[in-house]
Design a protein around this motif. Structure first.
Motif, PDB file in Angstrom:
ATOM      1  N   LEU A 101       0.827  -1.209   0.000  1.00  8.04           N
ATOM      2  CA  LEU A 101       0.000   0.000   0.000  1.00  8.04           C
ATOM      3  C   LEU A 101       0.859   1.257   0.000  1.00  8.04           C
ATOM      4  CD1 LEU A 101      -2.880  -0.917   2.468  1.00  8.04           C
ATOM      5  CD2 LEU A 101      -3.029  -0.586   0.008  1.00  8.04           C
ATOM      6  N   LEU A 102       1.940   1.245   0.754  1.00  8.69           N
ATOM      7  CA  LEU A 102       2.848   2.385   0.772  1.00  8.69           C
ATOM      8  C   LEU A 102       3.473   2.610  -0.605  1.00  8.69           C
ATOM      9  CD1 LEU A 102       4.210   4.569   2.498  1.00  8.69           C
ATOM     10  CD2 LEU A 102       6.015   2.907   2.940  1.00  8.69           C
ATOM     11  N   LEU A 103       3.858   1.538  -1.262  1.00  9.19           N
ATOM     12  CA  LEU A 103       4.408   1.653  -2.613  1.00  9.19           C
ATOM     13  C   LEU A 103       3.376   2.228  -3.573  1.00  9.19           C
ATOM     14  CD1 LEU A 103       6.798   1.010  -4.540  1.00  9.19           C
ATOM     15  CD2 LEU A 103       5.685  -1.192  -4.938  1.00  9.19           C
ATOM     16  N   ALA A 104       2.124   1.779  -3.462  1.00 14.09           N
ATOM     17  CA  ALA A 104       1.066   2.311  -4.323  1.00 14.09           C
ATOM     18  C   ALA A 104       0.851   3.803  -4.058  1.00 14.09           C
ATOM     19  CB  ALA A 104      -0.222   1.533  -4.108  1.00 14.09           C
ATOM     20  N   LEU A 105       0.896   4.212  -2.796  1.00 12.98           N
ATOM     21  CA  LEU A 105       0.736   5.634  -2.484  1.00 12.98           C
ATOM     22  C   LEU A 105       1.897   6.462  -3.034  1.00 12.98           C
ATOM     23  CD1 LEU A 105      -0.604   5.528   1.170  1.00 12.98           C
ATOM     24  CD2 LEU A 105      -1.817   6.297  -0.864  1.00 12.98           C
ATOM     25  N   VAL A 106       3.105   5.961  -2.949  1.00 11.49           N
ATOM     26  CA  VAL A 106       4.258   6.683  -3.471  1.00 11.49           C
ATOM     27  C   VAL A 106       4.157   6.826  -4.990  1.00 11.49           C
ATOM     28  CG1 VAL A 106       6.758   6.511  -3.831  1.00 11.49           C
ATOM     29  CG2 VAL A 106       5.792   6.132  -1.567  1.00 11.49           C
ATOM     30  N   VAL A 107       3.765   5.757  -5.670  1.00 20.58           N
ATOM     31  CA  VAL A 107       3.649   5.810  -7.131  1.00 20.58           C
ATOM     32  C   VAL A 107       2.556   6.779  -7.554  1.00 20.58           C
ATOM     33  CG1 VAL A 107       2.981   4.454  -9.156  1.00 20.58           C
ATOM     34  CG2 VAL A 107       4.641   3.553  -7.535  1.00 20.58           C
ATOM     35  N   THR A 108       1.383   6.704  -6.914  1.00 21.77           N
ATOM     36  CA  THR A 108       0.304   7.625  -7.300  1.00 21.77           C
ATOM     37  C   THR A 108       0.666   9.060  -6.940  1.00 21.77           C
ATOM     38  OG1 THR A 108      -0.843   7.175  -5.213  1.00 21.77           O
ATOM     39  CG2 THR A 108      -1.528   5.902  -7.152  1.00 21.77           C
ATOM     40  N   GLY A 109       1.367   9.260  -5.824  1.00 18.16           N
ATOM     41  CA  GLY A 109       1.813  10.613  -5.474  1.00 18.16           C
ATOM     42  C   GLY A 109       2.797  11.156  -6.483  1.00 18.16           C
ATOM     43  N   ALA A 110       3.718  10.313  -6.945  1.00 19.99           N
ATOM     44  CA  ALA A 110       4.691  10.748  -7.939  1.00 19.99           C
ATOM     45  C   ALA A 110       4.004  11.086  -9.257  1.00 19.99           C
ATOM     46  CB  ALA A 110       5.749   9.665  -8.153  1.00 19.99           C
ATOM     47  N   LEU A 111       3.017  10.295  -9.653  1.00 18.56           N
ATOM     48  CA  LEU A 111       2.274  10.594 -10.887  1.00 18.56           C
ATOM     49  C   LEU A 111       1.515  11.913 -10.761  1.00 18.56           C
ATOM     50  CD1 LEU A 111       0.905   7.065 -11.830  1.00 18.56           C
ATOM     51  CD2 LEU A 111       2.703   8.356 -12.980  1.00 18.56           C
ATOM     52  N   HIS A 112       0.904  12.127  -9.614  1.00 20.26           N
ATOM     53  CA  HIS A 112       0.157  13.375  -9.414  1.00 20.26           C
ATOM     54  C   HIS A 112       1.098  14.575  -9.426  1.00 20.26           C
ATOM     55  CE1 HIS A 112      -3.105  15.911  -8.107  1.00 20.26           C
ATOM     56  NE2 HIS A 112      -2.383  16.336  -7.069  1.00 20.26           N
ATOM     57  N   SER A 114       3.948  14.786 -10.970  1.00 23.01           N
ATOM     58  CA  SER A 114       4.457  15.012 -12.330  1.00 23.01           C
ATOM     59  C   SER A 114       3.432  15.766 -13.173  1.00 23.01           C
ATOM     60  CB  SER A 114       4.830  13.690 -12.990  1.00 23.01           C
ATOM     61  OG  SER A 114       3.681  12.930 -13.279  1.00 23.01           O
ATOM     62  N   ARG A 115       2.149  15.494 -12.971  1.00 21.21           N
ATOM     63  CA  ARG A 115       1.109  16.232 -13.698  1.00 21.21           C
ATOM     64  C   ARG A 115       1.080  17.695 -13.253  1.00 21.21           C
ATOM     65  NH1 ARG A 115      -3.715  11.814 -13.521  1.00 21.21           N
ATOM     66  NH2 ARG A 115      -2.815  10.399 -15.050  1.00 21.21           N
ATOM     67  N   LEU A 116       1.248  17.919 -11.947  1.00 26.79           N
ATOM     68  CA  LEU A 116       1.286  19.301 -11.462  1.00 26.79           C
ATOM     69  C   LEU A 116       2.505  20.042 -12.003  1.00 26.79           C
ATOM     70  CD1 LEU A 116       0.206  18.966  -7.719  1.00 26.79           C
ATOM     71  CD2 LEU A 116      -1.075  19.995  -9.595  1.00 26.79           C
ATOM     72  N   ALA A 117       3.618  19.344 -12.101  1.00 29.52           N
ATOM     73  CA  ALA A 117       4.842  19.977 -12.596  1.00 29.52           C
ATOM     74  C   ALA A 117       4.699  20.363 -14.061  1.00 29.52           C
ATOM     75  CB  ALA A 117       6.027  19.040 -12.400  1.00 29.52           C
ATOM     76  N   LYS A 118       4.026  19.537 -14.841  1.00 32.21           N
ATOM     77  CA  LYS A 118       3.813  19.881 -16.251  1.00 32.21           C
ATOM     78  C   LYS A 118       2.953  21.126 -16.372  1.00 32.21           C
ATOM     79  CE  LYS A 118       4.266  15.306 -18.260  1.00 32.21           C
ATOM     80  NZ  LYS A 118       3.562  14.192 -18.907  1.00 32.21           N
ATOM     81  N   GLY A 119       1.933  21.242 -15.544  1.00 32.59           N
ATOM     82  CA  GLY A 119       1.061  22.425 -15.590  1.00 32.59           C
ATOM     83  C   GLY A 119       1.770  23.673 -15.117  1.00 32.59           C
TER      84      GLY A 119
END
Length: 134
Positions: A101-112, A114-119
């Motif tokens: 679960l911690l790994l899933a949270l880290v991956v989804t946080g990193a994806l989120h 990266s989307r904010l950084a692009k914007g």
């Protein structure tokens, strides 16, 4: 010297019928496999996957199951082995699910992020003219 196995007590009385002949009793039916005590799994659960002492409980039940199997109480050995298996499964699930679960949270946080950084990159790359400050 008698070295044959299994050894029998020569003083033990042999069962005899009324007419004096010995008899043998056979039990027919499919033999059940011996009960499993899951001792090795319990040792690894105790050493590596031991949240809330579930691995230690599994080890205790495994040792009890092995003792009952040695004494010949196969039904108690099956029952205790089943409890040991349940505690081993709980220890494994309890130890593996939180890191996943911690790994899933880290991956989804990193994806989120990266989307904010692009914007926000578009905002920082905007060129302003001198007339924008008037």
């Amino acid at each position: 010297m008698d070295t044959s196995y299994p050894r029998e007590d020569p003083r033990a009385p042999t069962p005899r019928k009324a007419d004096g002949t010995a008899h043998t009793a056979l039990t027919l039916g499919a033999p059940r496999p011996p009960p499993r005590d899951h001792l090795i799994w319990s040792v690894f659960s105790t050493l590596y996957l031991n949240p809330c002492c579930l691995g230690f409980l599994a080890l205790a039940y495994s040792i009890k199951a092995r003792d009952q199997k040695v004494t010949g109480d196969l039904e108690a050995a099956r029952r205790l082995g089943s409890k040991a298996k349940c505690y081993n499964i709980l220890a494994a699930v309890w130890a593996l699910v939180p890191p996943l679960l911690l790994l899933a949270l880290v991956v989804t946080g990193a994806l989120h992020l990266s989307r904010l950084a692009k914007g926000s990159a578009a905002f920082f790359s905007t060129k302003f003219d001198d007339s924008d400050y008037d």
